[in-house]
Design an enzyme around this catalytic site. Sequence first.
Site, PDB file in Angstrom:
ATOM      1  N   ARG A  25       8.723 142.920  70.977  1.00  0.00           N
ATOM      2  CA  ARG A  25       7.922 143.535  72.040  1.00  0.00           C
ATOM      3  C   ARG A  25       8.726 144.601  72.796  1.00  0.00           C
ATOM      4  NH1 ARG A  25       7.674 142.450  77.485  1.00  0.00           N
ATOM      5  NH2 ARG A  25       5.647 142.729  78.531  1.00  0.00           N
ATOM      6  N   ASP A 137      21.725 129.178  66.315  1.00  0.00           N
ATOM      7  CA  ASP A 137      23.082 128.656  66.100  1.00  0.00           C
ATOM      8  C   ASP A 137      24.117 129.210  67.087  1.00  0.00           C
ATOM      9  OD1 ASP A 137      21.899 127.444  63.910  1.00  0.00           O
ATOM     10  OD2 ASP A 137      22.564 128.998  62.503  1.00  0.00           O
ATOM     11  N   HIS A 226      23.162 100.907  75.124  1.00  0.00           N
ATOM     12  CA  HIS A 226      22.665 101.837  74.100  1.00  0.00           C
ATOM     13  C   HIS A 226      23.587 103.057  74.086  1.00  0.00           C
ATOM     14  CE1 HIS A 226      20.783 103.637  77.660  1.00  0.00           C
ATOM     15  NE2 HIS A 226      20.745 104.763  76.974  1.00  0.00           N
ATOM     16  N   ILE A 262      12.181 121.453  64.057  1.00  0.00           N
ATOM     17  CA  ILE A 262      11.522 121.420  65.374  1.00  0.00           C
ATOM     18  C   ILE A 262      12.348 122.236  66.378  1.00  0.00           C
ATOM     19  CG2 ILE A 262      12.620 119.303  66.261  1.00  0.00           C
ATOM     20  CD1 ILE A 262       9.736 118.549  67.232  1.00  0.00           C
TER      21      ILE A 262
HETATM   22  O1  F6P Z   1      20.416 129.724  61.095  1.00  0.00           O
HETATM   23  C1  F6P Z   1      19.424 128.968  61.658  1.00  0.00           C
HETATM   24  C2  F6P Z   1      19.245 127.682  60.928  1.00  0.00           C
HETATM   25  O2  F6P Z   1      18.213 126.962  61.570  1.00  0.00           O
HETATM   26  C3  F6P Z   1      20.485 126.806  60.795  1.00  0.00           C
HETATM   27  O3  F6P Z   1      20.748 126.081  61.969  1.00  0.00           O
HETATM   28  C4  F6P Z   1      20.131 125.943  59.621  1.00  0.00           C
HETATM   29  O4  F6P Z   1      21.303 125.531  58.957  1.00  0.00           O
HETATM   30  C5  F6P Z   1      19.332 126.876  58.749  1.00  0.00           C
HETATM   31  O5  F6P Z   1      18.853 127.914  59.596  1.00  0.00           O
HETATM   32  C6  F6P Z   1      18.153 126.237  58.065  1.00  0.00           C
HETATM   33  O6  F6P Z   1      17.586 127.164  57.213  1.00  0.00           O
HETATM   34  P1  F6P Z   1      16.162 127.004  56.504  1.00  0.00           P
HETATM   35  O7  F6P Z   1      15.122 127.336  57.528  1.00  0.00           O
HETATM   36  O8  F6P Z   1      16.195 127.982  55.402  1.00  0.00           O
HETATM   37  O9  F6P Z   1      16.044 125.578  56.069  1.00  0.00           O
END
Ligand code: F6P
Length: 333
Positions: A25, A137, A226, A262
Amino acid sequence: MDKQVKRIGVLTSGGDAPGMNAAVRAVVRTAVGRGIDCVGIRRGWNGLINSDFFPMDASSVSHIIDKGGTMLYTARSMEFMEPAGRAKALATCKLLGLDGIVAIGGDGTFRGALALSRQAAEAGEHLQVVGIPATIDNDIGCSHYTIGFDTACNTAIECIDKLRDTMQSHERCSVVEVMGHRAGHLALTVGVACGATAVIVPEHPVDYEADLLEPIRRARLAGRTHFMIIVAEGVEGGAYSIGKVIEEATALDTRVTVLGHIQRGGSPSSRDRITATYMGYEAVRLLAEGKTCRVVALQGENYVDYDITEALQMTKSLDQHTYEVMRALTGVH
Ligand code: F6P
């Protein structure tokens, strides 16, 4: 200088991240405000290869600032890694008369932008590229922050708070795996925010006794019934192997939860919307000023930019202070 850039393309590539829409955007609205035409490229670099694009104006990006995912779709393109694939992409750029591309994603996206720019230069074609770091990440070396990280932390925290309710009722040990690719930034931040018993990250070799079992024992001695262990997906063996170690060593009733994708969804947080908006603005400003092969980055409070090659060589280590705070607080209450 401003007049040289007449038309730009914008794309999202790699894993999606909440706030990508806000960045798109900002790119489109900033470009339109400067009299620059904008073309949306769907499905990352594949969109350039397959001529999958559409013209965008200010209204194309109405009501997306609050939406997770990316309206441009995203992909990891194998074809684009080959010169032949990039040649097809360059043909599309030429056909559309694109002067520049804003590529929103992670390191892989920036490597693609750099390769395209080099191939364009070799072919004597003018094509500027600018990258915007977006990944949950937070593992881009040149930027303290990447779009999507804050929302992903909040999502993980919300899930873990819910898990804690049932772990408390059943007096269990919960081992939760969070994303992060090879890095532990997400795990560490989430672990601190959740008051975890222990946090296991790939940056530090795990000493099961010292880093895992002893914090659990100390917590038990302090009256805890826990326990919450956060494991980054990049840790060898992942959460299941850690769960096994705990069960064998302590006989605690242990449950493993892999939060998975998620963490990549949901309406972006305030931080992600604002960061994405500033970065989108900066990216267009750089293109309009004739700059190329730049990555927009956040250093402290300041938006800066780096040469892509330099940016790709930069590494980011785990925040040592946060790690120390985590160590000071885990397993002692
Ligand atoms: O880079 C983002 C990420 O969500 C990582 O944390 C994870 O290892 C990877 O992408 C998962 O990739 P995909 O969506 O291809 O399973």
